[in-house]
Structures are given as C-alpha cells and as structure tokens.
Design an enzyme around this catalytic site. Structure first.
Site, PDB file in Angstrom:
ATOM      1  N   ASP A  67      -9.635 -53.087-114.541  1.00 25.37           N
ATOM      2  CA  ASP A  67      -9.546 -52.177-113.404  1.00 25.37           C
ATOM      3  C   ASP A  67      -9.506 -50.729-113.878  1.00 25.37           C
ATOM      4  O   ASP A  67      -9.422 -50.444-115.069  1.00 25.37           O
ATOM      5  CB  ASP A  67      -8.315 -52.505-112.552  1.00 25.37           C
ATOM      6  CG  ASP A  67      -7.104 -52.902-113.397  1.00 25.37           C
ATOM      7  OD1 ASP A  67      -6.879 -52.277-114.448  1.00 25.37           O
ATOM      8  OD2 ASP A  67      -6.391 -53.840-113.001  1.00 25.37           O
ATOM      9  N   ASN A 136       4.539 -58.190-106.888  1.00 25.25           N
ATOM     10  CA  ASN A 136       4.105 -58.744-105.602  1.00 25.25           C
ATOM     11  C   ASN A 136       3.029 -59.820-105.769  1.00 25.25           C
ATOM     12  O   ASN A 136       2.401 -60.230-104.793  1.00 25.25           O
ATOM     13  CB  ASN A 136       3.614 -57.641-104.662  1.00 25.25           C
ATOM     14  CG  ASN A 136       2.390 -56.904-105.192  1.00 25.25           C
ATOM     15  OD1 ASN A 136       1.868 -57.229-106.268  1.00 25.25           O
ATOM     16  ND2 ASN A 136       1.924 -55.910-104.446  1.00 25.25           N
ATOM     17  N   HIS A 138       0.189 -59.574-107.605  1.00 18.66           N
ATOM     18  CA  HIS A 138      -1.193 -59.144-107.817  1.00 18.66           C
ATOM     19  C   HIS A 138      -1.620 -59.384-109.262  1.00 18.66           C
ATOM     20  O   HIS A 138      -0.815 -59.342-110.184  1.00 18.66           O
ATOM     21  CB  HIS A 138      -1.409 -57.679-107.413  1.00 18.66           C
ATOM     22  CG  HIS A 138      -0.844 -56.664-108.359  1.00 18.66           C
ATOM     23  ND1 HIS A 138       0.267 -55.903-108.075  1.00 18.66           N
ATOM     24  CD2 HIS A 138      -1.257 -56.250-109.587  1.00 18.66           C
ATOM     25  CE1 HIS A 138       0.517 -55.078-109.075  1.00 18.66           C
ATOM     26  NE2 HIS A 138      -0.394 -55.276-110.015  1.00 18.66           N
ATOM     27  N   GLU A 143      -4.353 -56.769-104.552  1.00 20.81           N
ATOM     28  CA  GLU A 143      -3.074 -56.769-103.847  1.00 20.81           C
ATOM     29  C   GLU A 143      -3.007 -57.937-102.855  1.00 20.81           C
ATOM     30  O   GLU A 143      -4.033 -58.540-102.520  1.00 20.81           O
ATOM     31  CB  GLU A 143      -2.903 -55.441-103.106  1.00 20.81           C
ATOM     32  CG  GLU A 143      -2.886 -54.208-104.001  1.00 20.81           C
ATOM     33  CD  GLU A 143      -1.571 -54.013-104.753  1.00 20.81           C
ATOM     34  OE1 GLU A 143      -0.817 -54.992-104.920  1.00 20.81           O
ATOM     35  OE2 GLU A 143      -1.304 -52.882-105.179  1.00 20.81           O
TER      36      GLU A 143
END
Length: 260
Positions: A67, A136, A138, A143
């Site tokens: 990313d 979370n 990811h 996400e």
C-alpha cells in the site's frame, strides 16, 4: 490456516525469515509482497542480518509493497516506498528497479491501480506475502467493509487506523486520509501468506479473524479461505484464542519436512 504461537517477536521473525530464505534459495527470482508498519520489522532485521553475515542474496528478487499513502510527495520519509527501502531493501542487495509500490502521487489514481495489478501479474504473481493486521482487522489498508474480492484501489482510512499510525508522524493531522492499497482479492492471489502479530493490543483482532466468521467487517478473516496462510503470533496476541492449545499441539507435532 495454520496458527503458530511463539514466545516473542524475535522467534517469529526468525521463523518467517527461514521460510523466505528457503524460498529465495529454491526460487532466486521470487516475488515478495512487502508490508510496512512495526509487525514485519523483526523479519526484515533478520533477513538483513543473514545477508550481512551469511551472504543471503536477493539480487533477482522482486518486491511489491502492499500500500501507499495518497498525497505524500515522492521521497517523504513516511511514504511506504521510503519505509520499505529504509527498513529492508536498502539493507540487502535487492536491485532498486525490482522494488515496486502503488503510486499515491498519480494524477489518475484509478489508472495507476490497474497498472499496479498488471505489474504484479507480469512479475508472475506474489510467491510470499508478508502481512500485519490492524486493531480493527484490516490487512493492507482494506478497512472494515472492504469487498472480499477487491483489487488495488483507493481507500479512505478509518479514524482508528489514522490514530494508530499517528505515531509515525508529528501529529494526527499529518496522517493522510486516503491510501492506495492492494485489495483483498489481490492479497488472496499470493501463493503463500505469512501474517505476523504481536502484543495484547492485537489479541481481539487475531481472535476475530482466526476464529470468528468470515466477514467484510473483519477483512483479515478472508484468510480463512486461503489455501496456504500461516499466522505467526506471540503469547499476548494469542491470549483470546479458544483453540490455542490445539494450535500449540499441532505445531509441536508437525512433520519437520513440511516447513511452513
């Protein structure tokens, strides 16, 4: 999915490095998927040590970053291209032209995302993808709510992710709101996925993606469908796993020839 619980990040880094070293010896032109953040650092440190001390070579290896932030100028110290160089590729003998990353500065982001997908395909696909996991759930910057079939694209970061990443910047206002990330479908195309996680702060995310339902609300849970996913975690990250004893037993009795 194989879950391996080890005492510390040092042992995890060494085991992951063993697998990468074997891959590079057997396939000198291997394609590695490179993650950033703190989780992969013990792997990169160990690979750099082996390069310096025993001549482990990466001259023909290609690396593709997971990313990149959108809007950070080229050369910004927190751009993931620079982080990958600083933490790994500049410490070994990977050819600079063999290190690839999504273009977060492109005028046409959509076209740049398509081009990145094509570059991965042209290289023969990723042989081993290194991953961390966010608090979370990811992976990459996919996400919660991300399509399980998604490809490389632009995403908006969750508030929690920006807060988690603020430690790399002077303040949270400097953390970009947008990123370009490989999609979950792109990650799933890798032939082997090695996810590493440490610490109590990751324990709930590990529990959710290893033992919870497969759901877009926990993107890492898609790895339950991967044919060769290895999860390397320390004791603190394993604290909420109901099957921890079974995972320990399976690994302790694993045939030595099987490897990861």
């Amino acid at each position: 999915m194989e879950v391996i619980i080890l005492p510390s990040s040092k042992e995890i880094g060494a085991l992951a490095a063993d697998t990468i070293e074997d891959l590079v010896h057997n396939l000198p032109r291997a394609v590695l998927g490179l993650a950033t953040g703190s989780s992969p650092l013990p792997i990169y440190d160990e690979l750099a040590r082996r390069h310096d001390e025993s001549g482990l070579s990466f001259t023909q290896v290609h690396g593709f970053a997971l990313d990149e932030y959108v809007g950070l100028p080229a050369g910004h110290p927190e751009s993931y291209r620079e982080v990958i160089r600083r933490e790994f590729t500049n410490r070994v003998d990977v050819a600079p032209e063999n290190v690839h990353g999504p273009d977060g500065t492109a005028t046409d982001i959509a076209a740049a995302c398509l081009a990145y997908e094509e570059a991965i395909k042209a290289a023969g696909g990723v042989d081993l993808q290194i991953l961390g996991v966010g608090t979370n759930g990811h992976i990459g910057f996919n996400e919660p709510g991300s399509s399980l079939a998604s490809r490389t694209r632009i995403k908006t970061l969750a508030d929690q992710t920006r807060q988690d990443n603020a430690r790399f910047f002077d303040n949270i206002d400097q953390v970009p709101h947008h990123v370009v990330t490989q999609g979950l479908g792109t990650i799933m195309d890798a032939r082997h996925v090695v996810l590493v996680a440490y610490g109590a702060g990751k324990a709930q995310a590990v529990r959710d993606f290893v033992e919870g339902p497969v759901s877009a609300s926990c993107p890492a849970s898609v790895l339950q469908f991967h044919p060769h996913a290895t999860i390397l975690i320390d004791e603190a990250a394993a604290a909420k796993l109901t099957g921890a004893a079974s995972y320990r037993h399976a690994y302790a009795n694993k045939p030595a020839w099987q490897g990861l």
